[in-house]
Write a protein that holds these residues in place. Structure first.
Motif, PDB file in Angstrom:
ATOM      1  N   ASP A 512       0.833  -1.209   0.000  1.00 13.77           N
ATOM      2  CA  ASP A 512       0.000   0.000   0.000  1.00 13.77           C
ATOM      3  C   ASP A 512       0.866   1.256   0.000  1.00 13.77           C
ATOM      4  N   ILE A 513       1.848   1.262   0.879  1.00 12.41           N
ATOM      5  CA  ILE A 513       2.692   2.454   1.035  1.00 12.41           C
ATOM      6  C   ILE A 513       3.721   2.545  -0.089  1.00 12.41           C
ATOM      7  N   TYR A 514       4.230   1.404  -0.534  1.00 13.57           N
ATOM      8  CA  TYR A 514       5.269   1.403  -1.571  1.00 13.57           C
ATOM      9  C   TYR A 514       4.779   2.036  -2.866  1.00 13.57           C
ATOM     10  N   PHE A 515       3.533   1.801  -3.233  1.00 15.54           N
ATOM     11  CA  PHE A 515       3.017   2.346  -4.484  1.00 15.54           C
ATOM     12  C   PHE A 515       2.940   3.869  -4.459  1.00 15.54           C
ATOM     13  N   PHE A 516       3.016   4.464  -3.274  1.00 16.01           N
ATOM     14  CA  PHE A 516       3.018   5.926  -3.161  1.00 16.01           C
ATOM     15  C   PHE A 516       4.410   6.473  -2.848  1.00 16.01           C
TER      16      PHE A 516
END
Length: 578
Positions: A512-516
């Motif tokens: 979830d966080i990596y894609f941002f």
């Protein structure tokens, strides 16, 4: 310890279960929590209170009034919802075309039929008990069990004293006397026995007995009070968390409706660090991975690859299910490429058995077939793209499983999978080999001196070692002494985005966080993981590499990093400036 099932059985004997006023027939063990806590308070005045409290405690568990209030404290373990659904879908579709490959190549296809069975002989629990166990709050149950155990211990002194006082009125040969129970031959000694004194020691005085039993009761009451406070804190946190999740879901809906503008706000950054709503995760991931970017392959090419993969899978099933050995050999000679496809499918099937096995979601059924279809399609496409052709697909099987679960669409899964593997850090780590990232520091230093290693790898290693020295200096020195290359560790963790090392729910949050946040998040998560499990990493080089699965080996053992929210907080605090 007292189990919930024991309490249920007692309540069935004492209090009839009335489900007529509850059409949903929804039973949970989280109702009337405060009343249950009060009933577990120790009372040493009389033994009659013990049975009365037990009946009242059992009655509360079966009381279904106010069920909506109880549900807001309900805790469900990760993936408890889709475990049962996947099992039932696998069993019901065992003979359908969508699960044909599962029935032939999966080693757990037979088990899936048993797990999805709804036979009362195989599952003797009543419907009420099934609902109770499906919806139970595990943390709440543990707290109630601890308090019940402490309550029973608090009555131990009272029971033993009563037995000792009545010992003189009993027959010396009685099986229920305290003297015979403790193998004490002297009848007069039984009146001096105490639960706070071993039988092989001299008896206490009456003053000591009274004082020690009072201290014993005070200790137990203090423990029960602490359990109450912990349970109240858990209820409060759970209530606040659910309220925050409901609020975040509404905010994410607004972000999705005006994505290009609102996604850039700093307030939105706090949203993705907290969590993505389950119902919007697929839309958000697709927007971040694909969005308005130009795809590596056209949609028509991806569709053709998926159709060809289905055809290949069907032919492999036909070949595998052929019983006549002569006909089977003729097919293999006529189509040698098909034999290679069968070997690839078998290898992927073996790896899939270890893909998050606690979920029982990818080992059989339609999900098993969908993952194989995406892998076969990607195998046919990767040779057409220079950035993808050297990727070892077996290391990325868990990634395909996660994307399949989130999107539930083969075309979207394949396109997002290709986009994910095209990102800079995962792509370089997957495509690099031993000549670029060796397993020991000496060879790595030689490669750097010969300038055959890219400056990007060198920068990653320098920055990673710098922060590892700050976070865990002892671990850094151990890596130097044992000739452990930290860049190889980063490669093993980042190439699959921790899907081979961490549990499913943790990997979801990291992705979830990596894609941002981008590639820097993978380095921060690697540092946080090494710090979290540093006590396990003081072994030899081979032991450290095996534990972290840096060679891409997939097994069912995941690293325990504790609660998901705590680990995400550790990741965020890694590079935070004081």
């Amino acid at each position: 310890m007292i189990s919930t099932l024991d309490v249920i059985q007692e309540s069935f004997e004492d209090v009839p279960l009335d489900t007529s006023s509850h059409p949903d027939n929804n039973i949970t063990n989280t109702h009337n929590i405060n009343q249950q806590i009060e009933n577990t308070t120790p009372n040493s005045n009389s033994n009659s209170n013990i049975s009365n409290n037990t009946k009242l405690y059992s009655h509360d568990l079966n009381n279904t009034n106010g069920i909506n209030t109880a549900n807001k404290y309900q805790y469900q373990p990760p993936h408890s919802l889709f475990v049962s659904s996947s099992s039932s879908s696998a069993s019901s579709g065992a003979s359908s075309p969508a699960t044909r490959a599962s029935s032939i190549f999966s080693r757990t296809s037979d088990i899936s039929e048993i797990s999805g069975a709804d036979d009362e002989y195989l599952n003797p629990l009543s419907a009420d008990a099934k609902l109770l166990f499906e919806n139970k709050d595990y943390k709440l149950e543990e707290a109630l069990q601890r308090m019940s155990m402490l309550k029973s211990m608090s009555h131990l002194c009272t029971k033993n004293n009563l037995m000792a006082n009545n010992a003189s009125h009993r027959n010396s040969d009685s099986n229920v006397s305290l003297a015979s129970t403790l193998s004490v031959k002297s009848e007069p000694r039984s009146q001096y026995l105490s639960s706070t004194r071993p039988v092989n020691l001299p008896p206490k005085t009456k003053y000591e007995i009274a004082k020690h039993e009072k201290d014993y009761q005070n200790i137990l009451e203090a423990e029960i009070y602490n359990e109450k406070e912990k349970l109240k804190d858990y209820q409060t946190k759970k209530k606040l968390l659910m309220a925050q999740e409901a609020k975040d879901e509404k905010l994410w809906l607004k972000v999705i409706n005006n994505y290009d503008v609102l996604i850039k706000l700093p307030q939105t950054r706090e949203l993705w660090w907290r969590d993505l709503p389950e119902k919007y995760r697929g839309k958000i991931w697709k927007r971040q991975l694909i969005g308005k970017k130009k795809l590596a392959f056209e949609i028509s090419v991806l569709k053709k690859a998926l159709n060809d993969a289905l055809s290949t899978l069907s032919q492999a099933c036909n070949l595998k299910s052929t019983k006549d050995e002569l006909v089977k050999r003729q097919k293999e000679k006529a189509n040698p490429d098909l034999l290679e496809d069968v070997r690839f499918i078998e290898e992927c099937s073996d790896r899939l058995q270890y893909s998050f096995p606690e979920m029982k979601h990818f080992q059989y059924g339609e999900n098993f077939d969908s993952v194989l279809q995406v892998l076969i399609a990607f195998r046919s496409l990767k040779n057409k793209n220079e950035k993808l052709e050297s990727i070892d697909m077996l290391k990325t099987i868990n990634l395909v499983c996660i994307l399949t679960y989130v999107f539930d669409d083969s075309l979207v899964t394949l396109s997002c999978f290709i986009s994910l593997l095209s990102k800079k850090l995962p792509n370089l780590m997957l495509c690099s080999d031993e000549s670029q990232i060796p397993s020991d520091l000496l060879k790595d230093l030689e490669i750097q001196k010969s300038k055959s290693q890219s400056s990007y790898f060198g920068d990653i290693k320098d920055q990673f070692d710098k922060y590892l020295l700050q976070l865990a200096p002892r671990l850094y020195n151990h890596f130097i002494q044992r000739d452990i290359n930290s860049l190889k560790i980063v490669k093993g963790l980042a190439c699959c985005i921790f899907s081979n090392q961490l549990p499913f729910d943790v990997v979801l949050r990291v992705m979830d966080i990596y894609f941002f946040e981008g590639d820097i998040l993978l380095l921060r998560a690697s540092l946080a993981l090494l710090k979290k499990i540093s006590f396990k990493l003081y072994g030899s080089k081979e032991e450290v590499y095996d534990l972290l699965k840096v060679d891409g080996l997939i097994n069912s053992n995941h690293l325990d990093v504790g609660e998901v929210d705590e680990f995400i907080k550790d990741i965020r605090d890694v590079l935070k400036k004081n």
